[in-house]
Design an enzyme around this catalytic site. Sequence first.
Site, short mmCIF file in Angstrom:
data_model
loop_
_atom_site.label_atom_id
_atom_site.label_comp_id
_atom_site.label_asym_id
_atom_site.label_seq_id
_atom_site.Cartn_x
_atom_site.Cartn_y
_atom_site.Cartn_z
N GLU A 42 0.61 5.04 -8.44
CA GLU A 42 1.73 5.63 -7.72
C GLU A 42 3.04 5.12 -8.32
O GLU A 42 3.30 3.91 -8.32
CB GLU A 42 1.65 5.26 -6.24
N CYS A 95 5.39 9.14 -0.06
CA CYS A 95 3.96 8.88 -0.29
C CYS A 95 3.20 10.19 -0.47
O CYS A 95 2.19 10.23 -1.15
CB CYS A 95 3.38 8.05 0.85
N GLY A 119 3.51 1.64 3.81
CA GLY A 119 4.02 0.98 2.61
C GLY A 119 2.99 1.03 1.50
O GLY A 119 2.14 1.93 1.46
N SER A 120 3.06 0.01 0.64
CA SER A 120 2.21 0.02 -0.55
C SER A 120 0.79 -0.47 -0.23
O SER A 120 0.58 -1.17 0.76
CB SER A 120 2.83 -0.87 -1.62
N LYS A 151 9.98 -4.23 12.27
CA LYS A 151 10.50 -4.97 11.11
C LYS A 151 10.78 -3.92 10.04
O LYS A 151 9.90 -3.49 9.31
CB LYS A 151 9.46 -5.98 10.63
N GLY A 204 -0.42 -3.46 2.30
CA GLY A 204 -1.35 -3.04 3.36
C GLY A 204 -2.58 -3.93 3.38
O GLY A 204 -3.08 -4.31 4.45
N GLU A 231 -0.63 3.50 6.64
CA GLU A 231 -0.34 4.70 5.86
C GLU A 231 0.18 4.20 4.53
O GLU A 231 1.28 3.66 4.44
CB GLU A 231 0.68 5.58 6.60
P1 ADP Z 1 7.62 -2.05 -1.61
O1 ADP Z 1 6.77 -2.99 -2.41
O2 ADP Z 1 7.71 -0.70 -2.18
O3 ADP Z 1 8.96 -2.60 -1.22
P2 ADP Z 1 6.05 -2.78 0.70
O4 ADP Z 1 4.81 -2.08 1.06
O5 ADP Z 1 5.91 -4.15 0.16
O6 ADP Z 1 6.85 -1.82 -0.25
O7 ADP Z 1 7.02 -2.86 1.96
C1 ADP Z 1 6.88 -2.12 3.13
C2 ADP Z 1 7.21 -3.02 4.31
O8 ADP Z 1 6.31 -4.11 4.35
C3 ADP Z 1 8.59 -3.64 4.28
O9 ADP Z 1 9.11 -3.67 5.59
C4 ADP Z 1 8.32 -5.03 3.77
O10 ADP Z 1 9.31 -5.96 4.12
C5 ADP Z 1 7.02 -5.34 4.47
N1 ADP Z 1 6.22 -6.40 3.86
C6 ADP Z 1 6.19 -6.78 2.56
N2 ADP Z 1 5.34 -7.81 2.38
C7 ADP Z 1 4.81 -8.11 3.59
C8 ADP Z 1 3.85 -9.07 4.08
N3 ADP Z 1 3.27 -9.96 3.27
N4 ADP Z 1 3.55 -9.05 5.40
C9 ADP Z 1 4.11 -8.16 6.23
N5 ADP Z 1 5.02 -7.25 5.84
C10 ADP Z 1 5.37 -7.22 4.54
#
Ligand code: ADP
Length: 492
Positions: free
Chosen positions: A385, A289, A233-234, A180, A238, A255
């Site tokens: 961050e 990151c 991601g964030s 995804k 996470g 990560e």
């Molecule tokens: P940002 O906030 O900087 O866009 P995220 O950590 O939210 O970064 O996004 C990283 C990934 O996680 C993306 O592919 C995003 O679509 C996905 N993502 C965001 N929210 C969720 C969630 N609740 N469950 C699973 N995946 C998610």
Amino acid sequence: MGVPTQHVADSYDLYIDGAWVSASDGGHFATVDPATEESITEVAEATAEDVDRAVAAAREAFPAWRDTDPDERGRIVHRIGELVRENREELAAIESLDQGKPLSQAKSDVDGAARYFEYYAGAADKLEGTSVPVGADGIDFTLREPYGVSAQITPWNFPGNLFARGVAPALVAGNATVVKPAEQTPLSSLRLAELCEEAGVPDGVVNVVTGFGDPAGAALSSHEGVDTITFTGSVPTGQVIMKQAADNVTPVTLELGGKNPAVVFPDADLDEAARWIDRAIFTNAGQICSAADRVVVHESVHDELVDKLVARAESYELGRGSDDPDMGPVVSAEQFEKVTGYVEVGREEGATLAAGGGTPDGEGYFVEPTIFTDVDNDMRIAQEEIFGPVLSVISFETEAEALEVANDVDYGLVAGIFTSDVTRAHQFARGLEAGNVYVNQWFGDTNQTPFGGYKQSGIGREKGLEALDSYLQTKNVAINLAEGSSDSLPGA
Ligand code: ADP
Ligand code: MG
């Protein structure tokens, strides 16, 4: 529509079970060129039902892929790497357009992606277990078996490169995958899926569901049919994913972010330190990151280092990624708001703006390379961050203070030391709470080296042979060689 390129189609479907299919409700969303703020193309928006389909396809494809001879699996994965190299220009052009990064940086990401496939391909037939000595009455050994379906939820900063970082070890270990990609940058993952197919990856072994974190990402991370989750991601996302995974007792590799200190001692080569730090904070417009977000510098060399960093920052030319400028835009309107918001926060907190801070006129999500001095480590710009081209400079007097400041954040991803004293470098490296330590360089990790965070920066390791542990579970097999031994079962 934005400027069309030869590499981009008018619209994209989901890639499930080796076929291009529309979303169950026919939905699409636009992906945007951050340099022009215009739509590049339309991408299918996966629903929870589509995620179900992708996971079912992966489940179905898994046993045959697991049972494919390891050397054959390795050859197919190596072939993906070759195709990534053959399509380097195209993949880099797509990434640069969709994500905004300078073309030369996009090419370097593509080279790194090819390396992941090449590197892990060689491990396919070397995933050995151990034999455990249990005495003359038995044989005991371990098998390293794939989990099954590996979910890959990837971010927008290195979309294609991180697709490779996760998918390559997952495939080599014998897992099927559902990817995804981030909604901001779906295009390179779709092209990589095509290359996987061309390389001979069987239908259903790699699936790509483009869509939003909610519902598509959430449907994937909470899915009963997913056996292991890899997320980059964030921290807040996470945490959500980890909670969702807990319901199914699904392991997660996370990560997450960083607030990474570059510690500069008076005996450092300051030109070299400035060169590395500049690269470490302004590459990819700071959206890394492992960026050097905090410089922690000895007071005696503070001004000299800052002068060098400011001169570099002020020399940057910003532009559209495809024109290969020094720095591109940040990825999205949301990220632009976030980064410029932090510049405001830094001003309000009383830090001194030594370079940048502005946003050029015109369209595009551009932010100037920005340096704050007089930063206190308690300030939000030192603790949170920012994920943009914003550097916070903090000065120190004693080595003990430097270590305390370096470690005094919730994160612990990477850290750097600049010194010519080898003893000090080793001692300081031991004290740092970080998964990766760079000495007299930055971004010292490679495809071969384990990478990941201490503290809130994550769980588990990407890269290197250690990453394979996220994709393999151990089965121990104990064989009885003694006759009549059931008469003497151990007591409870
Ligand atoms: P940002 O906030 O900087 O866009 P995220 O950590 O939210 O970064 O996004 C990283 C990934 O996680 C993306 O592919 C995003 O679509 C996905 N993502 C965001 N929210 C969720 C969630 N609740 N469950 C699973 N995946 C998610
Ligand atoms: Mg985009």
